[in-house]
Design an enzyme around this catalytic site. Structure first.
Site, mmCIF file in Angstrom:
data_model
loop_
_atom_site.group_PDB
_atom_site.id
_atom_site.type_symbol
_atom_site.label_atom_id
_atom_site.label_comp_id
_atom_site.label_asym_id
_atom_site.label_seq_id
_atom_site.Cartn_x
_atom_site.Cartn_y
_atom_site.Cartn_z
ATOM 1 N N CYS A 104 -9.677 19.844 0.952
ATOM 2 C CA CYS A 104 -8.701 19.182 0.081
ATOM 3 C C CYS A 104 -7.864 18.123 0.779
ATOM 4 O O CYS A 104 -7.787 16.993 0.325
ATOM 5 C CB CYS A 104 -7.762 20.222 -0.506
ATOM 6 S SG CYS A 104 -8.548 21.135 -1.824
ATOM 7 N N VAL B 227 -4.683 27.424 -4.312
ATOM 8 C CA VAL B 227 -4.671 28.570 -3.392
ATOM 9 C C VAL B 227 -5.058 28.157 -1.983
ATOM 10 O O VAL B 227 -5.812 27.219 -1.775
ATOM 11 C CB VAL B 227 -5.622 29.671 -3.886
ATOM 12 C CG1 VAL B 227 -5.048 30.335 -5.115
ATOM 13 C CG2 VAL B 227 -7.017 29.119 -4.164
ATOM 14 N N ARG C 38 -15.626 23.006 6.377
ATOM 15 C CA ARG C 38 -15.673 21.758 5.613
ATOM 16 C C ARG C 38 -14.681 20.734 6.180
ATOM 17 O O ARG C 38 -13.517 21.047 6.370
ATOM 18 C CB ARG C 38 -15.374 22.034 4.133
ATOM 19 C CG ARG C 38 -16.550 22.709 3.443
ATOM 20 C CD ARG C 38 -16.249 23.072 2.035
ATOM 21 N NE ARG C 38 -15.254 24.117 1.945
ATOM 22 C CZ ARG C 38 -14.750 24.568 0.800
ATOM 23 N NH1 ARG C 38 -15.143 24.045 -0.339
ATOM 24 N NH2 ARG C 38 -13.862 25.532 0.793
ATOM 25 N N LYS D 98 -9.398 25.353 10.359
ATOM 26 C CA LYS D 98 -8.084 25.870 10.774
ATOM 27 C C LYS D 98 -8.278 27.322 11.196
ATOM 28 O O LYS D 98 -9.387 27.867 11.089
ATOM 29 C CB LYS D 98 -7.053 25.753 9.657
ATOM 30 C CG LYS D 98 -7.323 26.622 8.444
ATOM 31 C CD LYS D 98 -6.156 26.517 7.474
ATOM 32 C CE LYS D 98 -6.320 27.435 6.286
ATOM 33 N NZ LYS D 98 -5.180 27.374 5.373
ATOM 34 N N HIS E 168 16.966 22.380 12.083
ATOM 35 C CA HIS E 168 17.850 21.730 11.110
ATOM 36 C C HIS E 168 17.430 22.210 9.719
ATOM 37 O O HIS E 168 16.233 22.231 9.408
ATOM 38 C CB HIS E 168 17.700 20.209 11.218
ATOM 39 C CG HIS E 168 18.653 19.440 10.348
ATOM 40 N ND1 HIS E 168 18.599 19.481 8.976
ATOM 41 C CD2 HIS E 168 19.682 18.618 10.664
ATOM 42 C CE1 HIS E 168 19.549 18.721 8.477
ATOM 43 N NE2 HIS E 168 20.227 18.179 9.484
ATOM 44 N N THR F 195 -10.355 19.506 -8.290
ATOM 45 C CA THR F 195 -9.406 18.424 -8.016
ATOM 46 C C THR F 195 -10.078 17.087 -8.329
ATOM 47 O O THR F 195 -11.191 16.822 -7.855
ATOM 48 C CB THR F 195 -9.009 18.461 -6.533
ATOM 49 O OG1 THR F 195 -8.532 19.772 -6.251
ATOM 50 C CG2 THR F 195 -7.926 17.448 -6.232
ATOM 51 N N GLY G 54 -8.632 19.013 8.511
ATOM 52 C CA GLY G 54 -9.886 19.382 7.846
ATOM 53 C C GLY G 54 -9.627 20.114 6.555
ATOM 54 O O GLY G 54 -8.514 20.129 6.038
ATOM 55 N N LYS H 27 -1.352 17.870 -8.386
ATOM 56 C CA LYS H 27 -2.211 18.494 -7.375
ATOM 57 C C LYS H 27 -2.457 17.540 -6.195
ATOM 58 O O LYS H 27 -2.364 17.919 -5.022
ATOM 59 C CB LYS H 27 -3.540 18.908 -8.026
ATOM 60 C CG LYS H 27 -4.662 19.213 -7.067
ATOM 61 C CD LYS H 27 -4.412 20.493 -6.296
ATOM 62 C CE LYS H 27 -5.276 20.555 -5.067
ATOM 63 N NZ LYS H 27 -6.118 21.682 -4.952
ATOM 64 N N ASP I 248 -23.824 29.551 -11.323
ATOM 65 C CA ASP I 248 -23.976 28.671 -10.167
ATOM 66 C C ASP I 248 -25.386 28.111 -10.186
ATOM 67 O O ASP I 248 -26.331 28.801 -10.551
ATOM 68 C CB ASP I 248 -23.721 29.433 -8.859
ATOM 69 C CG ASP I 248 -23.332 28.486 -7.734
ATOM 70 O OD1 ASP I 248 -22.143 28.427 -7.389
ATOM 71 O OD2 ASP I 248 -24.232 27.759 -7.234
HETATM 72 N N1 SAJ Z 1 -2.821 21.196 9.587
HETATM 73 C C1 SAJ Z 1 -2.179 20.574 10.637
HETATM 74 N N2 SAJ Z 1 -0.827 20.708 10.720
HETATM 75 C C2 SAJ Z 1 -0.092 21.417 9.819
HETATM 76 C C3 SAJ Z 1 -0.764 22.042 8.752
HETATM 77 C C4 SAJ Z 1 -2.122 21.914 8.654
HETATM 78 O O1 SAJ Z 1 -2.796 19.904 11.478
HETATM 79 O O2 SAJ Z 1 1.126 21.500 9.988
HETATM 80 C C5 SAJ Z 1 -4.265 21.031 9.426
HETATM 81 C C6 SAJ Z 1 -5.024 22.350 9.426
HETATM 82 O O3 SAJ Z 1 -5.344 22.760 10.718
HETATM 83 C C7 SAJ Z 1 -6.249 21.973 8.634
HETATM 84 C C8 SAJ Z 1 -5.693 21.008 7.590
HETATM 85 O O4 SAJ Z 1 -4.492 20.514 8.127
HETATM 86 O O5 SAJ Z 1 -7.198 21.301 9.433
HETATM 87 C C9 SAJ Z 1 -5.448 21.621 6.239
HETATM 88 O O6 SAJ Z 1 -4.943 22.943 6.349
HETATM 89 P P1 SAJ Z 1 -3.810 23.534 5.386
HETATM 90 O O7 SAJ Z 1 -3.564 24.940 5.772
HETATM 91 O O8 SAJ Z 1 -2.650 22.638 5.375
HETATM 92 O O9 SAJ Z 1 -4.436 23.402 3.946
HETATM 93 P P2 SAJ Z 1 -5.749 23.952 3.194
HETATM 94 O O10 SAJ Z 1 -6.696 22.826 3.033
HETATM 95 O O11 SAJ Z 1 -6.271 25.194 3.804
HETATM 96 O O12 SAJ Z 1 -5.115 24.292 1.775
HETATM 97 C C10 SAJ Z 1 -4.379 23.274 1.116
HETATM 98 C C11 SAJ Z 1 -3.101 23.890 0.572
HETATM 99 N N3 SAJ Z 1 -2.205 22.822 0.129
HETATM 100 C C12 SAJ Z 1 -0.951 22.722 0.596
HETATM 101 O O13 SAJ Z 1 -0.477 23.473 1.410
HETATM 102 C C13 SAJ Z 1 -0.135 21.605 0.024
HETATM 103 C C14 SAJ Z 1 -3.444 24.788 -0.568
HETATM 104 O O14 SAJ Z 1 -2.282 25.259 -1.212
HETATM 105 C C15 SAJ Z 1 -4.311 24.063 -1.590
HETATM 106 O O15 SAJ Z 1 -4.736 24.922 -2.618
HETATM 107 C C16 SAJ Z 1 -5.551 23.579 -0.891
HETATM 108 O O16 SAJ Z 1 -5.157 22.687 0.142
HETATM 109 C C17 SAJ Z 1 -6.407 22.884 -1.908
HETATM 110 O O17 SAJ Z 1 -7.399 23.462 -2.299
HETATM 111 O O18 SAJ Z 1 -5.991 21.812 -2.380
#
Ligand code: SAJ
Length: 419
Positions: free
Chosen positions: A258, A153, A322, A315, A242, A119, A255, A204, A32
């Site tokens: 990714c 992940v 971030r 979340k 459904h 990514t 947020g 991805k 790092d």
């Molecule tokens: N969120 C919503 N509504 C939802 C789901 C999430 O508002 O129904 C918001 C969350 O609060 C958060 C944001 O979206 O602010 C992203 O949260 P997340 O749990 O959906 O995703 P990340 O960023 O923690 O992780 C995602 C994951 N990708 C998917 O589920 C498709 C993870 O598998 C990836 O590895 C990660 O992005 C990444 O590094 O790309």
């Protein structure tokens, strides 16, 4: 002979990955550029919160299979796991990938494998990465191997997902992909699916774009439900009964490192073709402003009103801020002259000061819940209410039990209502 793996970037993905290879018996050098990160890790301590990380790191360090360094060393395999932030022009900032690749050039040898986990926009592995590594005079795909193995992940659940998720690996040649598969097979129990590097990059980005567009749909539905005075969370829960429907959860915005970022990478070279994806991104980005409008509507004009913001992580149940929607929300509330106090069970570092729970709620007019940390569910609204000036809750995540809070005299609001 035991293989030596050099992992560049010891963050949320690089550090757990380095630990996994080390406990599998590889000699791992974690690199790092930040001196303090290397010092912390060398002591067996961690600079990020992730379930199980400390135990894994200590096992890796004690086995002497993992060392942390500031400089890249010659190795058999190089894994690049550095951030690719969004530049102000909404294009990928690949400068960390570039500098990581440049740091490999002096030590790259015939037969090595270079894996990019970060990514990136489609075409980066085959283009930019190979171009830089060719500065060695060696020929990518012939003298050494290059693959893209995107991390997938979920923060907060990294170790179990590193092992159990299926993994897509794209090589610049079939041999590159196979060599990368042999490497990850040491700990991946999910299926490893091989393809070319540009397809893997697009896979991805597609996964996270799918999520962003679906969250935008949920947010749009929330705004429509408000027009009818309907609770959107009930709509989603009932629609999801459904068997072929899976509406995502609406919320205060999107947020993380990714999902708010990747959709921009996928459309960066596609102006005409990317319209829906761009629109979804913009809608999700507009949610913080709408939350602030809701606060104004429910709490009234700022005057000396104090808002207690609960949860600034992007979340629930993580310490990660971030791209958190809490940042623009706090900023916009301050601009409208609200006094803000922030409480979070997990976050220690944020752009504003984090208060204790007691001082955050003390003499406040409203609670604005932005991240659904599970601990919030167990708080006693009677105790909280006694400290407040007015008893108002705006729960943007459907986290709290409305009956419990209403029972304690709170004026309770879910995500959104007709203004
Ligand atoms: N969120 C919503 N509504 C939802 C789901 C999430 O508002 O129904 C918001 C969350 O609060 C958060 C944001 O979206 O602010 C992203 O949260 P997340 O749990 O959906 O995703 P990340 O960023 O923690 O992780 C995602 C994951 N990708 C998917 O589920 C498709 C993870 O598998 C990836 O590895 C990660 O992005 C990444 O590094 O790309």
């Amino acid at each position: 002979m035991t293989k030596k793996v050099c992992v560049l970037g010891l963050g949320y993905v690089g550090l757990p990955t380095a630990c996994m290879f080390a406990v599998q018996g590889y000699h791992v050098v974690g690199v790092d550029v930040k001196r303090e990160v290397v010092e912390t890790i060398s002591k067996g301590s961690i600079h990020i919160e992730e379930a199980g990380l400390k135990t894994m790191l200590q096992a890796a360090i004690n086995s002497r299979n993992l060392v942390a360094r500031n400089e890249v060393e010659p190795a058999d395999v190089f894994i690049i796991a550095v951030p690719t932030p969004l530049a102000p022009d909404k294009r990928a900032d690949v400068s960390f990938v570039e500098s990581a690749a440049r740091s490999i050039v002096p030590v790259l040898a015939r037969g090595n494998l270079v894996v990019l986990e970060s990514t990136v926009p489609p075409g980066t592995t085959n283009g930019l990465l190979c171009r830089i590594l060719s500065e060695t005079g060696l020929n990518p795909g012939v003298d050494f191997h290059v693959a893209h193995s995107p991390e997938r992940v979920l923060p907060g659940n990294v170790f179990s997902e590193l092992v159990s998720n299926d993994r897509v690996i794209g090589g610049i040649t079939p041999e590159s992909a196979q060599l990368a598969r042999d490497l990850y097979m040491s700990f991946v129990e999910g299926e490893i699916l091989l393809t070319d590097s540009t397809t893997a990059e697009m896979v991805k980005l597609t996964e996270n774009t799918f999520r962003d567009v679906n969250i935008a749909l949920a947010n749009e539905l929330a705004l429509i439900a408000a027009e009818y005075g309907v609770d959107i969370f009930s709509v989603v829960a009932l629609a999801n009964r459904h068997s072929r429907v899976n509406v995502h959860q609406p919320g205060p915005g999107v947020g993380g490192h990714c999902i708010p970022v990747d959709p921009w990478f996928i459309v960066e070279n596609s102006n005409e073709a990317g319209k829906l994806i761009r629109r979804a991104r913009e809608l999700n980005d507009s949610m913080p402003e709408r939350i602030v409008q809701l606060v104004e509507h429910v709490v009234g004009p700022a005057q000396d009103a104090k808002i207690s913001v609960w949860g600034v992580a992007y979340k629930g149940n993580v310490d990660d801020t971030r791209e958190t929607p809490a940042a623009p929300i706090v900023h916009l509330l301050r601009k409208r002259n609200y006094k803000i106090s922030i409480f979070d069970f997990h976050v220690r570092n944020f752009e504003c000061e984090i208060d204790s729970l007691e001082s955050a709620v003390n003499a406040s007019d409203a609670i604005l819940l932005l991240a659904d940390h599970k601990e919030f569910k167990y708080l006693d609204p009677h105790v909280i209410g006694q400290k407040m000036r007015r008893r108002i809750v705006i729960d943007t995540r459907n986290c709290l039990d409305p009956a419990k809070w209403k029972g304690a005299g709170f004026d309770f609001h879910l995500l959104w209502k007709k203004l």
